[in-house]
Design a protein around this motif. Structure first.
Motif, PDB file in Angstrom:
ATOM      1  N   MET A  19       0.843  -1.190   0.000  1.00  0.00           N
ATOM      2  CA  MET A  19       0.000   0.000   0.000  1.00  0.00           C
ATOM      3  C   MET A  19       0.880   1.243   0.000  1.00  0.00           C
ATOM      4  O   MET A  19       2.073   1.170   0.281  1.00  0.00           O
ATOM      5  CB  MET A  19      -0.935  -0.011   1.207  1.00  0.00           C
ATOM      6  N   SER A  20       0.269   2.398  -0.259  1.00  0.00           N
ATOM      7  CA  SER A  20       1.031   3.635  -0.309  1.00  0.00           C
ATOM      8  C   SER A  20       1.419   4.068   1.100  1.00  0.00           C
ATOM      9  O   SER A  20       0.853   3.618   2.098  1.00  0.00           O
ATOM     10  CB  SER A  20       0.220   4.734  -0.982  1.00  0.00           C
TER      11      SER A  20
ATOM     12  N   ASP B 131       0.888   6.963   2.466  1.00  0.00           N
ATOM     13  CA  ASP B 131      -0.239   7.663   3.084  1.00  0.00           C
ATOM     14  C   ASP B 131      -1.231   6.682   3.678  1.00  0.00           C
ATOM     15  O   ASP B 131      -1.716   6.862   4.817  1.00  0.00           O
ATOM     16  CB  ASP B 131      -0.933   8.560   2.062  1.00  0.00           C
ATOM     17  N   ASP B 132      -1.566   5.647   2.924  1.00  0.00           N
ATOM     18  CA  ASP B 132      -2.518   4.646   3.430  1.00  0.00           C
ATOM     19  C   ASP B 132      -1.953   3.924   4.639  1.00  0.00           C
ATOM     20  O   ASP B 132      -2.680   3.629   5.612  1.00  0.00           O
ATOM     21  CB  ASP B 132      -2.848   3.632   2.329  1.00  0.00           C
ATOM     22  N   ALA B 133      -0.663   3.600   4.596  1.00  0.00           N
ATOM     23  CA  ALA B 133      -0.048   2.897   5.725  1.00  0.00           C
ATOM     24  C   ALA B 133      -0.084   3.747   6.983  1.00  0.00           C
ATOM     25  O   ALA B 133      -0.370   3.267   8.092  1.00  0.00           O
ATOM     26  CB  ALA B 133       1.382   2.525   5.367  1.00  0.00           C
ATOM     27  N   GLN B 134       0.233   5.040   6.853  1.00  0.00           N
ATOM     28  CA  GLN B 134       0.228   5.922   8.015  1.00  0.00           C
ATOM     29  C   GLN B 134      -1.169   6.050   8.608  1.00  0.00           C
ATOM     30  O   GLN B 134      -1.345   6.039   9.839  1.00  0.00           O
ATOM     31  CB  GLN B 134       0.782   7.308   7.619  1.00  0.00           C
ATOM     32  N   ARG B 135      -2.184   6.159   7.772  1.00  0.00           N
ATOM     33  CA  ARG B 135      -3.561   6.268   8.262  1.00  0.00           C
ATOM     34  C   ARG B 135      -3.969   4.993   8.993  1.00  0.00           C
ATOM     35  O   ARG B 135      -4.612   5.037  10.055  1.00  0.00           O
ATOM     36  CB  ARG B 135      -4.515   6.547   7.090  1.00  0.00           C
ATOM     37  N   THR B 136      -3.584   3.847   8.423  1.00  0.00           N
ATOM     38  CA  THR B 136      -3.950   2.573   9.034  1.00  0.00           C
ATOM     39  C   THR B 136      -3.285   2.399  10.396  1.00  0.00           C
ATOM     40  O   THR B 136      -3.921   1.985  11.375  1.00  0.00           O
ATOM     41  CB  THR B 136      -3.547   1.412   8.109  1.00  0.00           C
TER      42      THR B 136
ATOM     43  N   ARG C 178      -4.880   4.764  12.952  1.00  0.00           N
ATOM     44  CA  ARG C 178      -6.219   4.271  13.314  1.00  0.00           C
ATOM     45  C   ARG C 178      -6.138   3.123  14.308  1.00  0.00           C
ATOM     46  O   ARG C 178      -6.976   2.983  15.212  1.00  0.00           O
ATOM     47  CB  ARG C 178      -6.945   3.824  12.054  1.00  0.00           C
TER      48      ARG C 178
ATOM     49  N   ASP D  39       6.966   5.106  -3.751  1.00  0.00           N
ATOM     50  CA  ASP D  39       6.107   5.627  -2.677  1.00  0.00           C
ATOM     51  C   ASP D  39       5.210   4.568  -2.054  1.00  0.00           C
ATOM     52  O   ASP D  39       4.383   4.894  -1.184  1.00  0.00           O
ATOM     53  CB  ASP D  39       5.246   6.807  -3.156  1.00  0.00           C
ATOM     54  N   ASP D  40       5.353   3.306  -2.462  1.00  0.00           N
ATOM     55  CA  ASP D  40       4.639   2.230  -1.787  1.00  0.00           C
ATOM     56  C   ASP D  40       5.526   1.645  -0.689  1.00  0.00           C
ATOM     57  O   ASP D  40       6.761   1.731  -0.749  1.00  0.00           O
ATOM     58  CB  ASP D  40       4.245   1.121  -2.759  1.00  0.00           C
TER      59      ASP D  40
END
Length: 224
Positions: free
Chosen positions: A1-2, A4-9, A12, A31-32
């Motif tokens: 995953m990107s 950004d997605d990793a940081q959000r996950t 959370r 960037d992945d």
């Protein structure tokens, strides 16, 4: 995953973002996320930091300048570390010495992915056209074959030269040409003529006395 997605996950799920570093990768998109520390799926304390390694894309190297080098030297450089390029050779007509690198694609200084395919243009070199006039046509063709030159043949039945002798060549002797150049050869097909006068007398089958008397006549004179 990107990233950004990793940081959000991670946020959370109660984790904090630790150190984010980049690493070249030919397999993971730029960037992945390549990996995390601790790895995904392991248990960690809530609120603990998770380090993330992100792909910076394929590793690249600046294309070295191998122009002017002998092909084998250039190939060794390009195939070796840190480039690991796959080298494709293309021979081209050029006045440079045979086997000398003329150019490359990509050009020197360009950023090229490590392990990518690169093309190296190599000079075919030049050969000197020999003097073929006066040679037998077969010998002349053999000489051109040895030099990697091509030829065409034209018969000249009106030539005064001996049969099968080369009487003309389309490219002058001593000229430097590229291998594969075609040389037009003209050669004599005049078989020549007999120089005798053809008026010789017939040789007698039986020897005779110059005075006309044969052996029988001589015998007759001895017997009255």
């Amino acid at each position: 995953m990107s990233l950004d997605d990793a940081q959000r996950t991670l946020t959370r799920d109660g984790f904090t973002i630790g150190e984010v570093t980049e690493q070249a990768s030919a397999d993971v998109e730029k960037d992945d996320v390549i990996e995390t520390d601790p790895p995904g799926g392991t248990k960690a304390d809530e609120g603990s930091a998770v380090n993330i390694v992100v792909s910076s894309g394929p590793e690249t190297q600046s294309m070295p300048d191998v122009r002017g080098l002998p092909y084998n030297n250039a190939k060794s450089t390009l195939e070796g570390a840190p480039y690991n390029f796959k080298v494709v050779r293309k021979n081209v007509d050029n006045t440079a010495a045979k086997g000398e690198v003329i150019n490359t694609t990509p050009t020197p200084g360009a950023d090229v992915q490590v392990g990518a395919e690169v093309t190296v243009f190599v000079s075919k070199g030049q050969v000197q056209v020999p003097n073929l006039v006066g040679m037998d046509i077969e010998a002349a063709k053999g000489a051109l074959d040895d030099l990697g030159l091509k030829y065409t043949e034209t018969e000249d039945p009106n030539s005064t030269s001996p049969e099968n002798q080369v009487t003309a060549q389309s490219v002058a002797a001593g000229t430097q040409v590229s291998p594969g150049t075609t040389i037009a050869l003209t050669y004599s097909t005049n078989p020549g003529t007999d120089d005798g006068d053809g008026d010789g007398g017939e040789i007698p089958t039986d020897p005779t006395d110059p005075g006309g008397g044969g052996v029988d006549d001589l015998g007759g004179d001895l017997n009255p």
